[in-house]
Structure formats: C-alpha cells, structure tokens
Design an enzyme around this catalytic site. Structure first.
Site, PDB file in Angstrom:
ATOM      1  N   HIS A 157      68.561  28.621 -54.177  1.00  0.00           N
ATOM      2  CA  HIS A 157      67.423  28.683 -53.254  1.00  0.00           C
ATOM      3  C   HIS A 157      67.241  30.029 -52.548  1.00  0.00           C
ATOM      4  O   HIS A 157      66.143  30.349 -52.100  1.00  0.00           O
ATOM      5  CB  HIS A 157      67.575  27.583 -52.195  1.00  0.00           C
ATOM      6  CG  HIS A 157      66.269  27.097 -51.642  1.00  0.00           C
ATOM      7  ND1 HIS A 157      65.174  27.908 -51.483  1.00  0.00           N
ATOM      8  CD2 HIS A 157      65.882  25.873 -51.214  1.00  0.00           C
ATOM      9  CE1 HIS A 157      64.175  27.213 -50.977  1.00  0.00           C
ATOM     10  NE2 HIS A 157      64.573  25.969 -50.808  1.00  0.00           N
TER      11      HIS A 157
ATOM     12  N   TYR B 290      60.239  17.704 -40.916  1.00  0.00           N
ATOM     13  CA  TYR B 290      60.052  19.040 -41.484  1.00  0.00           C
ATOM     14  C   TYR B 290      59.176  18.928 -42.730  1.00  0.00           C
ATOM     15  O   TYR B 290      59.490  18.192 -43.659  1.00  0.00           O
ATOM     16  CB  TYR B 290      61.422  19.606 -41.861  1.00  0.00           C
ATOM     17  CG  TYR B 290      61.441  21.016 -42.411  1.00  0.00           C
ATOM     18  CD1 TYR B 290      62.005  22.045 -41.668  1.00  0.00           C
ATOM     19  CD2 TYR B 290      60.959  21.321 -43.679  1.00  0.00           C
ATOM     20  CE1 TYR B 290      62.065  23.345 -42.171  1.00  0.00           C
ATOM     21  CE2 TYR B 290      61.011  22.609 -44.186  1.00  0.00           C
ATOM     22  CZ  TYR B 290      61.566  23.611 -43.426  1.00  0.00           C
ATOM     23  OH  TYR B 290      61.614  24.896 -43.931  1.00  0.00           O
TER      24      TYR B 290
ATOM     25  N   THR C  69      58.439  30.739 -46.012  1.00  0.00           N
ATOM     26  CA  THR C  69      57.994  29.408 -45.584  1.00  0.00           C
ATOM     27  C   THR C  69      57.859  29.338 -44.065  1.00  0.00           C
ATOM     28  O   THR C  69      58.378  30.165 -43.332  1.00  0.00           O
ATOM     29  CB  THR C  69      59.001  28.317 -46.024  1.00  0.00           C
ATOM     30  OG1 THR C  69      60.278  28.593 -45.430  1.00  0.00           O
ATOM     31  CG2 THR C  69      59.111  28.263 -47.528  1.00  0.00           C
TER      32      THR C  69
END
Length: 790
Positions: free
Chosen positions: A489, A605, A618
C-alpha cells in the site's frame, strides 16, 4: 540442460598452449540486443521528459513559431518584434563566418524561441489557475451551470493536444492548507452524533482552546511547508502511516484485487499466467513511454499521475530500529532506519514462487519482450520442475508477513552476503512477483458464500509464506486458472493498481485470447533459456526467525473473518432513478446496517482521493453524520412515516455528497489534523485535542473501488466479464472493513472483513444487514407501486 549454455558469454578450456577462448556468438548477440533495448528506453525517457517539460507547448509548436516568425520577417517585410529583431542582430559578433543574413536568422530564432517559451509559460500558469477552481464539483448531479461550461471550454483550450501521462504535472495546483477554524468546526460537527452532551462539551472546550492558542503556531509551520513542498501531506503520510510501522503489513496494510466473477478464460495455469504477465509488461511499456492517457474527470480535468512512477521494479525494504534520541527537550522519539521503498529504473525479470521454490524468469530475449506463449513455456518449465526446496526456502516469504523488526534483523544477518544476497536481490529487484498457487479458487454458484470467502482470504494472505508481501504487487495464479493481485500500500493507492488490473483483465480474454485447447496463442521458442532456480543457504538460526514470523502471520491470518457478497438485487441503475448518488446511497445503507448490527453508531472512514492536486493521495470522508443518524433512527422507529424517512434519506445523501466534494477539493479535515499533530511533535508541544482526535478508532472503514476505464468493458454485450473488485483487512480489532465496487447497472460487490476474535463483529451477519438495509431503503421509493400504477 542445453539452454543453460546459451546464458554463458565466454567458454574457455585449458590447453598445452594456454587458455583458449571461444566467444559464444549467441550470448554476445544477446548482450548487444539488450544494450540496444536499454539505449532505446533511455532515448524514449529523454524524449518523454522533453515533451512533458514543455507541455502544453511542443517541439513541433516551436518549429511552427520559428518558421512563421522568419517567414513574416523575410517575405512580408514586417518585424513582429517591434525593432527587437534588429537591435539583437546588431549586438551579435560579426565575423567572416557569420554573415549579416546569418545574424538576422540567429536573432529571429532567439526571439521566436523566447516567444514560444513565453506562450507556453502563460498557458501552463493559466491552466494551473483554472484547475485551482473547483466550483464545478458543486453542480447538481447531471447538470452543468453556464459558468462551469465556459470554464471547461477554457480548460480544454489551455490543456493542449494529446497529453501524455505526466503532461499535466506542472499545471496541477498544490494542495491548500485549510483554515484552522474551518477544520475545528468541521471536526466538532462530525463528532457531535458520536458523543453525549457532556462528552461533546468537553471536546468543544479542547477544540476551542487549540484553535485559539497552539493551533495558529502549528498552522504557520504547515503553511510554510505547503509553500516549499509539492504536497504538504503526502511525504509525511507515506513515511508515518506506512513506512514507520513495525507491525505486519499482511492483512493490516496490503489489499487485494480479484479476477472475473463468472468466467475463467482458461483452466491452464501456465497459459493464464502467460497472457497476464505479458499484458502487465505491455502496460509497463506504455508506462515507461508515458503513453497511458492521464485520468481525466469529465474527460477534461486532469488528475495527478505521480503514483504510477513506482508501480514496477519496487520493493519495500525493512529497516532496523536503532534506539532513542531527543529531538527537543520536551520529546523523546525512536530514531530508526524506517522501511524504505527501493525502486529500480529497469528490471528485465520477474520472481516466481511455486511449491516452496523461487525462480528468476527473464522476460526479454532477442532484444524483445517474450510473447505470451513463450512466457507460458517458461511457466510450464517451473510447474514441471520436481526439485525440492532448500532448507528454509519454502517458508522464507513469511518474513515479509510478520513483524518488521525480526525481518529487518534477519535480512541484515543472513541475507547480506553470498548466494542469499544474490537471490534476495533477484526477488526484490524483480519487475513484480508471481505466485503459482497450488490451490484452486473460483466463484461457485452452488456454494457462493464459502467459495468467495475462501477466494478473498487466499488473495489477502494465502498461506502467509507464498506471497512476497513487500513487492509493489503480487500476481497470484491459481491451479485452475483463476488469478488475482495482492498489492503493497505505501507506494500508491488502490485506484492506481485498479487501473493496471483493468488493463490486464480487458487484454487477457479479448485482445490476447487463447487457443481451443486453452493455450496462449503462438508457438513455443525452440532456443529459449529456461528459468533460473534461486539458491539459498539459510542457517538454522535464520530458519528459526522464519518460523517465528510465520507463527505471528498465521495467527493474524486465521483471525480474519472474510465475507464477499455479489449484491445483484439492484444496482446503480435503480439508485439513479431515486435521484441519489450511488455512493451516498451505499454509505447510508452501511450506517443503517451497522446500527442494526451493533446497536450504535461509530466513527466511519470513507476514502476519497485528492489527486486533483499535485502528489495528492487520499482524504477521509466522515460518513457518520448527524443527518445520517437522524435517518437511521427514523428507520428504526415504527411510528415514522415513509415520507418522513424518505425526506431524511435525501437530506443525508446530500450532506454526504457535500462532504465528499469538500474532501476531494482539499477541504477535508483529517489530513490537516494529522499534519498539525506531526508539527506539534517536531516542536515538542503537547495538544490534548490533537492527541484525542488521532487516537479515535475507525470501527467502520470503507472504500469504493472505482471502475475507471469503462470503455474497456462492454458489459451490455458481455455481462459475464464483470470483475469481483477487491478488498482489505479490518482496521480496528472490533470493527469492520468494507470495500465495494459498482459494476454495470445491476451489480454491486461488497467485500467485508472483521476479526473472529472480536465478540462484537461477524462479517456474515453484517453482510446480511447490508443486504437488508439496501432493500429497505429502496422500498421507500415504492418503484413497484409506480410501475403497477402505470
């Protein structure tokens, strides 16, 4: 083996007359072709750098300006420079080699070039100014105001023709730092439905104190960084959220992407790998040449492309924690060699894992990329190899699945020299990692729940030792031909990996295809050197560390409760008839489902991208709003009328869309609060407000997987070619992770994860609540009644 000789550049024998060298002409030819390939790639990168550096201008535009300028001056007897042309010519040195006409030409070239540079500079900055306006985002869905239409035309005019992937990077604006008071106000608004009156009053006091006292000081440093850095968030986000972590990245960070839901183009494992690997490498070629079209909103507004740069040839390397040191009198923090992202400019091989063995497979021969059938040939050789793993080799990748400190120490102690280092380099410097999984996974309509749950868990963590979780991504090809991805990630977010995956899935069965017997099209290569088996010499102490990491990873993997739902009762087609955003509809359904599941609301979230800004990643949309809670309570109240519920639903959906727009346009709050907290730590300042805000757990973490290249999939003609989307592990020990993808008009796939160890969660129970919530919300619109009335 015969092919092994092809890889030797020099052969020599000792004779009575000395050493007799025989040059292997084939090997020298391969060296020449490899060098030629590298120089071509360097030239293409140089050319792309020039094209991107002058965009929206172009070398051809410069030529047009120069020719036009010189022609106007010479034949029309007009001086567009208003005398500058003549003045400049007089100051040029006169010699027998430079005639007066030559001086005029040189002067014209200089002035024309200057004019071209000025026009390019103006266009680029006007475009940056235009892209800094985000009013278009707040138009009603499906309609554009006159102001927005004029703005879109201007953006197209100043964008220039035929942009490459990185053409807009210098014109994309920087992420702005929101005002402190706006962030504090928005935070309190988001916290209100989750706190009672006493808790809220206390938090309001902390927030107001922060806004008045410490906040402005921290904000000053943050604004200073925003003026200096390309993005005031992204570097800290990558370092502190991802690379500084010492726990396992498997499940906790890595995520996965699935294959087609209903079809498997071939059941031959080697053939599926051949087409997929070739498609991935073709995507890399386009990426290297910047030929991938930049992602554009409304086909006009560019998004940042910086995350693509480390997609290939990248591996996460663990660092060793070395001790403590003081940054200021008021703070003591760990100083460590954090995890780093090792990126290679070039890599011509992949690393392949099969039944406990590691192989190095070269993807270039004769100066070209191997064709799909040739890659299949290499994979077939690996599948046919019956050799046993070296001691410790089979479980080696478990080091990347466990805690980072043991992996960092083992890497330094056991893999820093000799054959272990060479083999580790082959894995870490590979273009990407491939696992030939010896299990079978697929969607089984007769056992849909168990088959998809097993499939998702396999992609998320596998056996904990058969994926190299540190690689930028793993291609996983199962024994029956099904496949998927597992992605690290830190280097990029899911939409970037999704863009690659869409290319692979669309190329595989349609453009590349298979023969009738399931092989890749084409013929095997008669002289192709085989894969190279990697060699390891892992001592018993190293094997003990591997086993310890595997134990940690297994406990984490076994605790994952995964559930995947292909929701086909209705899709975005019917939701749009409700005049509601599909994403807003789903998010509200998740809130209703969560309340029914746990009997309470929680901090939620939802990931939103900020790629409208340079190097944006993000932002968080806090989906649990006061408006959504009002709607959920009404749905739980038998006395509330359908009209009241419907009105509250529309208000909640509109509020959600406003929050999403704010997040995308740089007015979110969570990244701002995160950076303010970091600045406070650097300054040695303590803030009770920031500490509490950043310690709040996200018990419901959600993300939509966007389908970005819709034109690649004709789902009306081929509805069977729908992907299953992807998912991730739970963020909180007592919470849920939910990923969803909206496919076509009638399908939404949900990926739900939680932990078996939590008595509060059950992924299958939550999945049932999601399905029921979606159906109950649709019933409010009474489409069946409207249809019967017609």
């Amino acid at each position: 083996m015969a092919e092994a000789h092809q890889a030797v550049a020099f052969q020599f024998t000792v004779t009575p007359d000395g050493i007799d060298l025989h040059l292997c002409h084939e090997a020298l030819r391969q060296v020449y072709l490899s060098g030629l390939h590298s120089w071509k790639k360097r030239f293409i990168r140089f050319k792309n750098g020039v094209m991107t550096g002058v965009y929206p201008g172009s070398p051809s535009g410069l030529l047009v300006v120069l020719v036009g300028y010189m022609s106007t001056t010479k034949y029309a007897k007009i001086d567009p420079s208003l005398g500058m042309f003549t003045k400049l010519s007089k100051h040029l040195p006169i010699s027998k080699y430079v005639t007066e006409e030559g001086q005029r030409i040189v002067g014209g070239v200089l002035i024309g070039t200057g004019l071209w540079i000025a026009v390019t500079f103006v266009m680029r900055n006007v475009l940056k100014y235009l892209l800094s306006w985000h009013g278009w985002m707040f138009n009603r869905h499906g309609s554009l105001s006159l102001k927005t239409k004029i703005w879109l035309v201007l953006v197209k005019v100043f964008s220039g023709p035929k942009p490459m992937l990185y053409s807009f990077q210098n014109s994309i604006p920087r992420l702005p730092v929101p005002p402190i008071k706006d962030t504090v106000r928005s935070y309190l608004e988001s916290a209100r439905p989750l706190m009672d009156d006493e808790q809220y009053k206390r938090m309001e006091g902390l927030a107001k104190d922060f806004e008045k006292n410490l906040g402005p000081k921290l904000q000053w440093y943050l604004k200073l960084k925003s003026w200096w850095a390309s993005n005031y968030v992204s570097d800290w986000w990558e370092e502190y959220i991802y690379l500084r972590g010492r726990g396992p990245i498997m499940v906790n960070s890595n995520y996965y992407a699935m294959d087609f839901l209903y079809v498997i183009p071939t059941t031959r494992q080697a053939a599926r790998a051949g087409n997929s690997i070739h498609a991935i490498m073709m995507y890399r070629r386009k990426l290297d040449r910047a030929q991938i079209k930049p992602l554009m909103v409304l086909n006009t507004i560019p998004m940042c492309s910086s995350q693509y740069e480390r997609m290939f040839n990248t591996s996460r390397v663990p660092g060793v924690e070395t001790g403590r040191a003081s940054l200021s009198p008021a703070s003591r923090v760990f100083i460590s060699q954090a995890n780093v992202l090792q990126h290679m400019n070039e890599s011509k091989h992949i690393a392949v894992y099969h039944k406990g063995r590691f192989f190095k497979v070269w993807l270039f021969y004769d100066g070209r990329l191997l064709l799909p059938r040739e890659i299949e040939q290499q994979i077939e050789r690996i599948l046919a190899d019956k050799s046993e793993p070296h001691p410790g080799e089979e479980l080696l990748a478990a080091l990347t699945a466990g805690d980072r400190d043991p992996w960092a120490k083992a890497r330094s102690q056991f893999f820093s020299r000799g054959k272990n280092k060479q083999s580790l380099d082959s894995v870490e410097k590979a273009a990407f990692f491939v696992t030939l999984d010896d299990t079978e996974q697929r969607y089984d309509p007769e056992n849909s729940v168990q088959s998809l749950d097993s499939y998702g868990k396999s992609l998320l963590h596998g056996k904990c030792y058969d994926r190299w979780f540190d690689k930028s991504f793993n291609l996983i090809v199962f024994k029956n031909g099904t496949m998927g991805l597992n992605a690290e990630h830190s280097w990029a977010d899911a939409p970037v990996v999704g863009h690659l995956w869409e290319h692979v899935l669309s190329s595989d069965p349609v453009r590349l295809g298979y023969t009738e017997d399931g092989h890749c099209k084409g013929n095997p290569h008669p002289n192709l050197p085989g894969p190279q088996r990697l060699q390891w010499d892992i001592p018993e102490e190293g094997q003990a560390v591997i086993n310890s990491s595997l134990k940690v990873a297994k406990a984490l993997a076994d605790d994952v409760d995964m559930h995947i739902i292909p929701f086909n009762d209705f899709g975005k087609g019917l939701i749009k008839k409700c005049k509601t955003s599909p994403d807003g509809f789903i998010q509200i359904a998740l809130q209703l489902a969560h309340f029914r599941d746990k009997g309470k609301f929680c901090l939620t979230y939802e990931a939103s991208m900020t790629r409208l800004f340079r190097e944006g990643r993000t932002e968080t949309v806090r989906s649990c709003t006061t408006q959504t809670c009002d709607f959920v309570r009404a749905m739980m109240n038998d006395k509330a009328t359908r009209e009241e519920k419907l009105k509250l639903l529309k208000v909640a959906a509109e509020k959600h869309q406003d929050l999403y727009r704010l997040a995308m346009t740089g007015k979110g709050i969570d990244r701002h609060l995160f950076c303010l907290y970091l600045v406070s730590k650097y300054l040695g300042e303590d803030s009770a407000f920031l500490k509490e805000v950043l310690s709040e757990p996200w018990r419901l973490s959600t993300s939509q997987t966007p389908l970005q290249q819709v034109d690649l999939f004709d789902l009306k003609r081929h509805p069977e070619y729908v992907t299953s989307g992807g998912g991730f592990g739970p963020v909180a020990d007592d919470g849920y992770g939910v990923s969803y993808i909206i496919l076509g008009e009638d399908l939404i796939n949900f990926h739900i994860s939680s932990k078996h160890s939590s008595p509060e969660t059950d992924s299958h129970r939550f999945g049932s609540n999601i399905r029921q919530a979606m159906l109950d919300m649709l019933d409010l619109f009474q489409f069946d009644n409207k249809a019967s009335n017609k």
